[in-house]
Scaffold this motif. Structure first.
Motif, PDB file in Angstrom:
ATOM      1  N   ALA A 172       8.794  14.264  -0.135  1.00  0.00           N
ATOM      2  CA  ALA A 172       8.312  15.541   0.382  1.00  0.00           C
ATOM      3  C   ALA A 172       7.512  16.275  -0.680  1.00  0.00           C
ATOM      4  O   ALA A 172       7.698  16.104  -1.884  1.00  0.00           O
ATOM      5  CB  ALA A 172       9.483  16.395   0.836  1.00  0.00           C
ATOM      6  N   VAL A 173       6.618  17.152  -0.228  1.00  0.00           N
ATOM      7  CA  VAL A 173       5.822  17.965  -1.127  1.00  0.00           C
ATOM      8  C   VAL A 173       6.697  19.062  -1.714  1.00  0.00           C
ATOM      9  O   VAL A 173       7.494  19.676  -1.005  1.00  0.00           O
ATOM     10  CB  VAL A 173       4.652  18.605  -0.366  1.00  0.00           C
ATOM     11  N   SER A 174       6.566  19.304  -2.992  1.00  0.00           N
ATOM     12  CA  SER A 174       7.334  20.355  -3.637  1.00  0.00           C
ATOM     13  C   SER A 174       6.439  21.556  -3.899  1.00  0.00           C
ATOM     14  O   SER A 174       5.415  21.453  -4.577  1.00  0.00           O
ATOM     15  CB  SER A 174       7.908  19.837  -4.968  1.00  0.00           C
ATOM     16  N   TYR A 175       6.818  22.710  -3.358  1.00  0.00           N
ATOM     17  CA  TYR A 175       6.068  23.936  -3.570  1.00  0.00           C
ATOM     18  C   TYR A 175       6.829  24.906  -4.476  1.00  0.00           C
ATOM     19  O   TYR A 175       6.453  26.043  -4.632  1.00  0.00           O
ATOM     20  CB  TYR A 175       5.804  24.642  -2.234  1.00  0.00           C
ATOM     21  N   GLY A 176       7.954  24.460  -5.032  1.00  0.00           N
ATOM     22  CA  GLY A 176       8.806  25.355  -5.802  1.00  0.00           C
ATOM     23  C   GLY A 176       8.131  25.866  -7.056  1.00  0.00           C
ATOM     24  O   GLY A 176       7.242  25.240  -7.628  1.00  0.00           O
ATOM     25  N   GLY A 177       8.585  27.006  -7.520  1.00  0.00           N
ATOM     26  CA  GLY A 177       8.028  27.597  -8.730  1.00  0.00           C
ATOM     27  C   GLY A 177       8.965  27.469  -9.905  1.00  0.00           C
ATOM     28  O   GLY A 177       8.806  28.168 -10.903  1.00  0.00           O
ATOM     29  N   ALA A 178       9.980  26.613  -9.804  1.00  0.00           N
ATOM     30  CA  ALA A 178      10.935  26.459 -10.886  1.00  0.00           C
ATOM     31  C   ALA A 178      10.285  25.766 -12.065  1.00  0.00           C
ATOM     32  O   ALA A 178       9.225  25.146 -11.958  1.00  0.00           O
ATOM     33  CB  ALA A 178      12.142  25.645 -10.403  1.00  0.00           C
ATOM     34  N   ALA A 179      10.939  25.885 -13.224  1.00  0.00           N
ATOM     35  CA  ALA A 179      10.420  25.249 -14.426  1.00  0.00           C
ATOM     36  C   ALA A 179      10.402  23.740 -14.236  1.00  0.00           C
ATOM     37  O   ALA A 179      11.324  23.169 -13.661  1.00  0.00           O
ATOM     38  CB  ALA A 179      11.306  25.606 -15.617  1.00  0.00           C
ATOM     39  N   ARG A 216       0.842  -1.199   0.000  1.00  0.00           N
ATOM     40  CA  ARG A 216       0.000   0.000   0.000  1.00  0.00           C
ATOM     41  C   ARG A 216       0.877   1.248   0.000  1.00  0.00           C
ATOM     42  O   ARG A 216       1.915   1.290   0.653  1.00  0.00           O
ATOM     43  CB  ARG A 216      -0.918   0.020   1.217  1.00  0.00           C
ATOM     44  N   ILE A 217       0.432   2.247  -0.711  1.00  0.00           N
ATOM     45  CA  ILE A 217       1.071   3.557  -0.668  1.00  0.00           C
ATOM     46  C   ILE A 217      -0.001   4.604  -0.366  1.00  0.00           C
ATOM     47  O   ILE A 217      -1.171   4.440  -0.725  1.00  0.00           O
ATOM     48  CB  ILE A 217       1.803   3.908  -1.978  1.00  0.00           C
ATOM     49  N   GLY A 218       0.417   5.661   0.313  1.00  0.00           N
ATOM     50  CA  GLY A 218      -0.478   6.779   0.598  1.00  0.00           C
ATOM     51  C   GLY A 218      -0.076   7.977  -0.233  1.00  0.00           C
ATOM     52  O   GLY A 218       1.105   8.302  -0.347  1.00  0.00           O
ATOM     53  N   ILE A 219      -1.050   8.635  -0.834  1.00  0.00           N
ATOM     54  CA  ILE A 219      -0.802   9.805  -1.674  1.00  0.00           C
ATOM     55  C   ILE A 219      -1.624  10.969  -1.141  1.00  0.00           C
ATOM     56  O   ILE A 219      -2.851  10.858  -0.995  1.00  0.00           O
ATOM     57  CB  ILE A 219      -1.191   9.544  -3.148  1.00  0.00           C
ATOM     58  N   THR A 220      -0.959  12.083  -0.859  1.00  0.00           N
ATOM     59  CA  THR A 220      -1.641  13.289  -0.407  1.00  0.00           C
ATOM     60  C   THR A 220      -1.390  14.402  -1.411  1.00  0.00           C
ATOM     61  O   THR A 220      -0.235  14.754  -1.680  1.00  0.00           O
ATOM     62  CB  THR A 220      -1.144  13.737   0.982  1.00  0.00           C
ATOM     63  N   VAL A 221      -2.478  14.931  -1.976  1.00  0.00           N
ATOM     64  CA  VAL A 221      -2.406  15.994  -2.974  1.00  0.00           C
ATOM     65  C   VAL A 221      -2.728  17.321  -2.292  1.00  0.00           C
ATOM     66  O   VAL A 221      -3.719  17.419  -1.558  1.00  0.00           O
ATOM     67  CB  VAL A 221      -3.383  15.723  -4.126  1.00  0.00           C
ATOM     68  N   LEU A 226       3.291  19.369  -5.643  1.00  0.00           N
ATOM     69  CA  LEU A 226       2.347  19.454  -4.518  1.00  0.00           C
ATOM     70  C   LEU A 226       1.751  18.092  -4.163  1.00  0.00           C
ATOM     71  O   LEU A 226       0.578  17.986  -3.813  1.00  0.00           O
ATOM     72  CB  LEU A 226       1.231  20.456  -4.836  1.00  0.00           C
ATOM     73  N   THR A 227       2.564  17.057  -4.286  1.00  0.00           N
ATOM     74  CA  THR A 227       2.090  15.699  -4.012  1.00  0.00           C
ATOM     75  C   THR A 227       3.066  15.002  -3.059  1.00  0.00           C
ATOM     76  O   THR A 227       4.273  15.022  -3.289  1.00  0.00           O
ATOM     77  CB  THR A 227       1.976  14.879  -5.307  1.00  0.00           C
TER      78      THR A 227
END
Length: 245
Positions: free
Chosen positions: A203-210, A40-45, A131-132
């Motif tokens: 980890a969740v990525s919030y970066g605005g890079a390309a 099982r894996i957990g995914i949080t969006v 963001l995941t």
């Protein structure tokens, strides 16, 4: 003469047996180490925005991307379930009061897979999404796995064998089974989501890079061996041994 039922006593039991039918109590145990059957894996969006509706629409879109990606793996995915959902305001100080700075949305889902090769690829692709957050994998056996039955049967055979060895040491044999008490057969508890042993976390990525258009290589995941335990208590009667020297 009539007998008062209130004063009538039931025959006393003999929990320790009698000289003519000595009782023998033993415990049978089994421990099996086997490969897991599911993971099982957990995914949080996550999503965020200055407007509630925009944040909600963005969350809906990102969640659809995740679910559509999971469904492309077909029969490798045995089950997909959506769990907690939330959207909440982030408040900030504004003069003497507060105002809403942004809205944060979140939805959580779990996926259960039986193909561990596909698991490594899917986990990597999910973790590569913005963001995941991906957590797991947690390895397990199915609740109706025949391994549980095998462990219970092995524990019973162990109890019978142990009782026979005790009886043989006295120069006698078993006469009858008096009681068999099942103390349960289950996976050894392990820390982590749902009691399953944990693994990688992205980890969740919030970066605005390309965005990086190249796909990350699939993770090479080694399934964690599962430990299955079973224990029974058994009581037997023996034929009276000859204890004379």
């Amino acid at each position: 003469m009539d007998t008062d039922p209130a004063t009538t006593q039931a025959p006393t039991s003999t929990p320790y047996g009698t000289p003519d039918a000595p009782r023998l109590a033993v415990r049978g145990e089994a421990h099996l180490e086997v490969d897991p059957e599911i993971a099982r894996i957990g995914i949080t969006v996550h999503a965020r925005g200055t407007d509630r509706r925009d944040a909600l629409n963005d969350l809906t879109r990102r969640n659809s991307v995740v679910l559509d990606l999971i469904k492309t793996y077909g029969e490798a995915v045995e089950k997909v379930e959506t769990g907690a959902f939330s959207i909440s305001p982030e408040l900030t100080k504004h003069g003497r009061g507060e105002r809403i700075r942004a809205y944060h949305g979140r939805v959580h889902a779990t996926a259960e897979l039986t193909d561990f090769t596909a698991l490594g690829e899917l986990t990597t692709r999910l973790a590569d999404l913005d963001l995941t957050r991906v957590e797991g994998p947690w390895w397990a056996l199915r609740s109706d796995s025949p391994i549980h039955r095998k462990a219970r049967q092995q524990a019973v055979r162990e109890a019978v064998q142990r009782a026979r060895e005790y009886a043989e040491a006295l120069g006698t044999g078993l006469a009858a089974l008096v009681e068999l008490a099942d103390l349960g057969a289950e996976n050894a508890p392990a820390p982590g989501y749902g009691g399953f042993a944990g693994g990688m976390r992205s980890a969740v990525s919030y970066g605005g890079a390309a965005p990086d258009l190249t796909e990350a290589p699939p993770l090479d995941l080694e399934p964690q061996r599962q430990h299955v335990y079973a224990t029974v208590n058994a009581r037997f009667t023996m034929t009276p041994p000859d204890l004379q020297p």
